[in-house]
Scaffold this motif. Structure first.
Motif: not given
Ligand code: ADP
Length: 428
Positions: A333, A337, A380, A386, A396, A420
């Motif tokens: 992630n 991101y 999400r 995003q 997550l 982050f």
């Molecule tokens: P995804 O498969 O969408 O990445 P996750 O469950 O891993 O699903 O994460 C949920 C949401 O949290 C993501 O869609 C994103 O919007 C946000 N997110 C997760 N990790 C980060 C990060 N390192 N920086 C910014 N936003 C994040």
């Protein structure tokens, strides 16, 4: 009667006669009387409290009756208004599709509407006070008590999905909301409960989960087979020295690995939902473990450098494979991101209550108000920037479930300069 002719025919002569004949004092409470306020006004309904008391002479004979009375029209009207509004409220509550309760500050039920009665088949006597506990599903009882105490302490709304036994003997899913009503000092004086049936939504959710579980199972085998054939093809192309085709097959291999990870996530998700994720726990070296995951991740990225700072030697207890899945997810992630950055910092720190793993990226960050939500299933963050990132919003959620099960803690901090990070405390 001569002074107040309108009293004629309202039964007072009979009462007076009775007092004369029996010698017993008469007490009238909230007695309606049609009476004119003064002689120029028309008689109207008024309320009085009064007494007729016999007065005796020296021969013990009643010689007169002492009448003492005062008007209670105003308090009676107020009382009637309250009664009417209560009746109105009850009628309204009975007509609502939800099940409604009224409880005192301790949670003891003092009122429930007709829908509750129709649902449970219970009488008020059986349901009142804490009688409603008997229709809660045993699996949710403890959580309900804990959450009710929390809501009472903090003066907040309790919202919980829970099952209640209906009169057919089936447990039915409901969304239970109890809102505190406070007095002028802020102390809870009662609770209003609104309970809505959500069984249909739950059934649909289960169908969807079953479908996901079946689909991911079915997809897993062909994808694993394709991956194996791809690896054989890579080896053959290497032997033949066909570098052009090898490059294409390599790219195909990367996409298959991604697809495999997605299917794995879906499978884990459905297993968590069914409570079937199996854990194999044991002690392992924490620094060594993080080092291995970081090494693996380094192979997957050409854009980011992953810097790792280990801590003092420490062994922790847990499912190493599942925890590596979590760290893997957090680092992926971080990379995903932070497209404009090229560093990921992984730090481990020893603290009193466990060891903390800190994964920091320098990417788009997460707004404060949604920081708790990113651990929810399918969540999400929305917004133009995003939506361009691929994902299903379950990584997550799975990570948080694993960490929770392992007795750890997972959270996110994202500061204004968009840095982050995730931190994780694993107990020893
Ligand atoms: P995804 O498969 O969408 O990445 P996750 O469950 O891993 O699903 O994460 C949920 C949401 O949290 C993501 O869609 C994103 O919007 C946000 N997110 C997760 N990790 C980060 C990060 N390192 N920086 C910014 N936003 C994040």
């Amino acid at each position: 009667m001569i002074a107040l002719p309108e009293l004629e025919g309202q039964g007072f002569d009979t009462i007076l006669d009775n007092v004369y004949n029996t010698g017993e004092t008469y007490l009238g409470i909230d007695v309606p009387i049609i009476l004119a306020r003064d002689e120029n006004l028309a008689p109207e309904l008024r309320y009085f409290n009064f007494s007729y008391q016999p007065m005796y002479d020296e021969n013990k004979m009643i010689y007169s009756i002492l009448v003492f009375g005062y008007e209670v029209t105003e308090p009676m009207i107020a009382k009637k208004r309250i009664e009417e509004s209560e009746l109105h409220f009850r009628r309204m509550a009975d007509l609502m599709p939800a099940k409604i309760t009224n409880a005192n500050a301790d949670g003891g039920v003092t009122y429930f509407n007709k829908n509750w009665m129709d649902f449970t088949g219970m009488s008020f006597e059986n349901f009142r006070d804490f009688g409603y506990h008997s229709i809660m599903h045993p699996d949710e009882m403890e959580e309900f008590q804990i959450r009710f105490n929390e809501a009472a302490e903090t003066g907040t709304v309790l919202e919980m999905e829970m099952r209640f036994l209906n009169k057919e003997g089936e447990y039915i899913w409901n969304l239970n909301r109890a809102s505190p009503v406070k007095d002028e000092n802020g102390n809870i004086k009662m609770w209003i409960g609104v309970t809505t049936e959500i069984q249909k939504i739950k059934d649909e959710e289960r169908q969807k989960d079953n479908f996901l579980s079946m689909a991911s199972h079915e997809l897993k085998t062909p994808v694993t087979t394709i991956k194996a054939y791809g690896q054989i093809a890579e080896m053959m192309l290497q032997e033949n020295g066909d570098s052009k085709t090898l490059a294409i097959v390599n790219k195909m291999g990367n996409q298959i690995t991604r697809l495999n990870t997605l299917i794995g996530e879906l499978l884990d998700f459905t297993k968590i939902k069914e409570g079937k994720l199996i854990y194999n726990e044991g002690f392992f070296d924490f620094n060594e473990f993080v080092k291995e995951v970081v090494e693996d991740m380094r192979h997957t990225t050409v854009t980011h450098k992953i810097l790792y700072i280990p801590t003092t030697d420490v062994h922790i207890f847990g499912d190493k494979e599942k925890l590596s899945q979590v760290v893997n997810n957090l680092i992926s992630n971080g990379i995903k991101y932070s497209p404009g950055a090229n560093n990921i910092l992984v730090t481990t720190r020893l603290q009193n209550d466990g060891v903390t793993l800190w994964i920091q990226d320098y990417g788009i960050g997460i707004a404060k108000e949604v920081q708790g939500k990113v651990f929810e299933q399918f969540y999400r963050v929305t917004g133009d920037s995003q939506t361009t990132y691929p994902g299903m919003g379950i990584g997550l959620y799975i990570s948080a479930e694993i960490i929770k099960r392992e007795g750890g803690k997972i959270w996110v901090e994202s500061s204004n300069d968009k840095r982050f990070c995730f931190l994780y405390v694993a107990p020893f």
